[in-house]
Scaffold this active site. Sequence first.
Site, PDB file in Angstrom:
ATOM      1  N   PHE A 151       0.816  -1.224   0.000  1.00  0.00           N
ATOM      2  CA  PHE A 151       0.000   0.000   0.000  1.00  0.00           C
ATOM      3  C   PHE A 151       0.843   1.264   0.000  1.00  0.00           C
ATOM      4  O   PHE A 151       0.355   2.332  -0.320  1.00  0.00           O
ATOM      5  CB  PHE A 151      -0.920   0.020   1.235  1.00  0.00           C
ATOM      6  CG  PHE A 151      -0.206   0.377   2.512  1.00  0.00           C
ATOM      7  CD1 PHE A 151      -0.054   1.711   2.889  1.00  0.00           C
ATOM      8  CD2 PHE A 151       0.336  -0.600   3.335  1.00  0.00           C
ATOM      9  CE1 PHE A 151       0.623   2.044   4.061  1.00  0.00           C
ATOM     10  CE2 PHE A 151       1.022  -0.266   4.499  1.00  0.00           C
ATOM     11  CZ  PHE A 151       1.160   1.057   4.857  1.00  0.00           C
ATOM     12  N   LYS A 175      -1.744  -7.897  -8.484  1.00  0.00           N
ATOM     13  CA  LYS A 175      -2.736  -7.822  -7.402  1.00  0.00           C
ATOM     14  C   LYS A 175      -2.375  -6.596  -6.574  1.00  0.00           C
ATOM     15  O   LYS A 175      -1.413  -6.614  -5.809  1.00  0.00           O
ATOM     16  CB  LYS A 175      -2.704  -9.070  -6.512  1.00  0.00           C
ATOM     17  CG  LYS A 175      -3.838  -9.049  -5.488  1.00  0.00           C
ATOM     18  CD  LYS A 175      -3.588  -9.878  -4.263  1.00  0.00           C
ATOM     19  CE  LYS A 175      -2.741  -9.209  -3.222  1.00  0.00           C
ATOM     20  NZ  LYS A 175      -3.313  -7.982  -2.603  1.00  0.00           N
ATOM     21  N   ARG A 179      -5.750  -1.830   0.152  1.00  0.00           N
ATOM     22  CA  ARG A 179      -5.831  -0.559   0.887  1.00  0.00           C
ATOM     23  C   ARG A 179      -5.675   0.645  -0.038  1.00  0.00           C
ATOM     24  O   ARG A 179      -6.125   1.742   0.296  1.00  0.00           O
ATOM     25  CB  ARG A 179      -4.749  -0.522   1.974  1.00  0.00           C
ATOM     26  CG  ARG A 179      -5.025  -1.481   3.106  1.00  0.00           C
ATOM     27  CD  ARG A 179      -3.829  -1.660   4.014  1.00  0.00           C
ATOM     28  NE  ARG A 179      -3.457  -0.434   4.700  1.00  0.00           N
ATOM     29  CZ  ARG A 179      -2.504  -0.374   5.631  1.00  0.00           C
ATOM     30  NH1 ARG A 179      -1.853  -1.469   5.975  1.00  0.00           N
ATOM     31  NH2 ARG A 179      -2.211   0.763   6.218  1.00  0.00           N
ATOM     32  N   SER A 228       5.807  -6.796   4.360  1.00  0.00           N
ATOM     33  CA  SER A 228       6.455  -7.041   5.655  1.00  0.00           C
ATOM     34  C   SER A 228       7.309  -8.313   5.614  1.00  0.00           C
ATOM     35  O   SER A 228       7.097  -9.198   4.779  1.00  0.00           O
ATOM     36  CB  SER A 228       5.399  -7.170   6.744  1.00  0.00           C
ATOM     37  OG  SER A 228       4.717  -8.393   6.586  1.00  0.00           O
ATOM     38  N   THR A 250      11.323  -7.038   1.651  1.00  0.00           N
ATOM     39  CA  THR A 250      10.519  -7.037   2.869  1.00  0.00           C
ATOM     40  C   THR A 250      10.884  -5.893   3.832  1.00  0.00           C
ATOM     41  O   THR A 250      11.276  -4.837   3.386  1.00  0.00           O
ATOM     42  CB  THR A 250      10.630  -8.417   3.541  1.00  0.00           C
ATOM     43  OG1 THR A 250      12.015  -8.735   3.705  1.00  0.00           O
ATOM     44  CG2 THR A 250       9.999  -9.495   2.688  1.00  0.00           C
ATOM     45  N   CYS A 283      10.118   1.343   3.212  1.00  0.00           N
ATOM     46  CA  CYS A 283      11.154   0.428   3.679  1.00  0.00           C
ATOM     47  C   CYS A 283      12.529   1.071   3.644  1.00  0.00           C
ATOM     48  O   CYS A 283      13.486   0.498   4.143  1.00  0.00           O
ATOM     49  CB  CYS A 283      11.134  -0.856   2.869  1.00  0.00           C
ATOM     50  SG  CYS A 283      11.521  -0.586   1.145  1.00  0.00           S
ATOM     51  N   GLU A 387      10.489  -2.897  13.134  1.00  0.00           N
ATOM     52  CA  GLU A 387      10.001  -1.949  12.134  1.00  0.00           C
ATOM     53  C   GLU A 387       8.730  -1.275  12.646  1.00  0.00           C
ATOM     54  O   GLU A 387       7.809  -1.950  13.119  1.00  0.00           O
ATOM     55  CB  GLU A 387       9.705  -2.685  10.818  1.00  0.00           C
ATOM     56  CG  GLU A 387       9.273  -1.744   9.719  1.00  0.00           C
ATOM     57  CD  GLU A 387       9.251  -2.400   8.340  1.00  0.00           C
ATOM     58  OE1 GLU A 387       8.828  -3.567   8.252  1.00  0.00           O
ATOM     59  OE2 GLU A 387       9.660  -1.745   7.379  1.00  0.00           O
TER      60      GLU A 387
END
Lengths: 487, 147
Positions: A151, A175, A179, A228, A250, A283, A387
Amino acid sequence: MEVRKLQNYINGEWVASESNELEEVRNPAWDKLLCHVPMSTQTEVYRAVQAAKDAFPEWRNTPPVTRCRYLLRLIELMEERFDELSRVQTTEHGKTIDESRGETRRAIEMVEVASGIPSLMQGFNLEDIAVGIDEYAIYQPLGVFCTLAPFNFPFMVPLWYLPFAIACGNTFIVKPSPRAPMSQADLFMLFDEVGLPPGVVNLVNGATDVANNLMEHPDIQGVTFVGSTPVGRIVYRKCGEAGKKVIAQTGAKNFIVIMPDAELDSSMASLMSSFFGNTGQRCLSGANALVVGDDAFYKRFADKFVEAAANIKVGDGLDESVQMGPLQNVASKQRVAGVIERGIKEGAKLALDGRKLNLVGDVPETCFLNPTVFENVTPDMSLAREEIFGPVASLLRAKDLDEAIRIINGIPYGNAASIYTTSGKWARQFQHDVEAGNVGINIGIVAPMSFFPFGGRKDSFFGVTHGQGRDVIRFFTDPKIVIQRWF
Amino acid sequence: MKLNTMAAVMSFVSKIENESAEFYQDYARRYPKTGETFSSFIKENKRFEKVIKQTYFGVITDTIEACYSFEGLDADDYEFVINSAPGTTLADALRMALEMEDKIEKFYLTVAELSYSLMADIPVAFKRVAKKRQDRKFTLQSLLETV
């Protein structure tokens, strides 16, 4: 006003989902409903995979130079609609309009680089591996790939992969994040205008079930994921078990080392952008400022940092005076507020409390937090190790660069790390020794350009080749080795 | 009004370029002697705005410190007052133009300075346009001396 329900794009057509399961997409700045996104059914996912599979043989036989012309047309359309595309990102995500424009530009750069595929995809050869025998490697596409998008950069991240995949001759399924799925829908309207052959690109809305259906489908050759670390591990394991290629980019916990010779005044804008840009939801965000130096230097840095953070204007990202938008949804805000509470309990000193809201305009408080800064954070605290994905900065101290590097290398993540210094020696040592995939020297957000791979190590990356650049071309192709002799 | 972000700076660029173009249009009509010069200024204004925006849209990325570079930049310091009263003499108009160009030049130089170490090609574009505004001031001064 009727709120629209997003559609899927399968086999070159917009199709309404048969699913009655819908999720709301809300504007986080104004807490207003924007649209409904369907949680597509397994049948719809399979239909998209079949369309992509059917399109593959003809598409892979389309010359690379022709394939890249579709991308060149896409670039034109993206440039034409640049601001419209950017505004949608701000509306669905909350980021500032400058940040959305930055995201759009990055996305376009991905397509630009991918359109160089006639050069990028070339193989190599060696004459006379034995007398009269030649050997060469041809890079061939593999079939259907998909991406499971996050998102936080809803428009750009799918384009870390999609243009490269299709330029290489594969077909693709996106895909989007449920959100923030609107900017992908807008992108696919451009794909529709470009006139790609049906099935080359497809979009299926949904959440975990759709992701699982894609990962478990035998005709999917590879999956890319950004999100994540816990989910990335699952994606990596599932794809590994099924023999699929995978890139999983991630989580992160990025350190910014401030050396005592750093140019503090000229670095502050860069540091604010690093820690609080995109409301800390990226990230590559700085999370821990690790200050090396004596008490006087630390105080000078901390005072400047806290003051600059306190001055950040927070509000609706479409307001051009605003420097930081809301969290993307109310659950994120609650989660980050919980982290702040836990930080206090762990014994860190709350130097700036972002829960005390100071907002520009009459926006509702629903998803907003102002910047938060903690001092007296130690490397063992969860504040320093986990995180947060929000506008929370932790200030830590180290006695020298060696200790700073040891602290950084002691955490499980390895996405990015930066150093602010005027010493080439320190910068070189840092670059050499730090265990991070992306390293910044006087740069707060180390976002690799589209023609470089996006690094990432340890718990920040699962896979073999990385996203973007030459790495991603290798991911979307497989070398076929030919050895030939003529009698 | 504070100009906190690059987006706000860009909107202000459009505003000053459009307003100064309107000024030249008005006085070119009133004083045909200035017609050729002022018409060229109007064309230049469009080009300047385009150059700056192209640069901004070309290099803005999620890594650039676009939201945090303009501490202290205030539009009020660069606003200019245009007197379009019917009886304004050419000399007064040229003096107004000089004042206006001076403010615009200062604005561009300040933005270039504030963004110097952070914004890639952007300060270069602002400096280039500021230099042109300086050239324009010489032209206006020469015109004023002939009135």
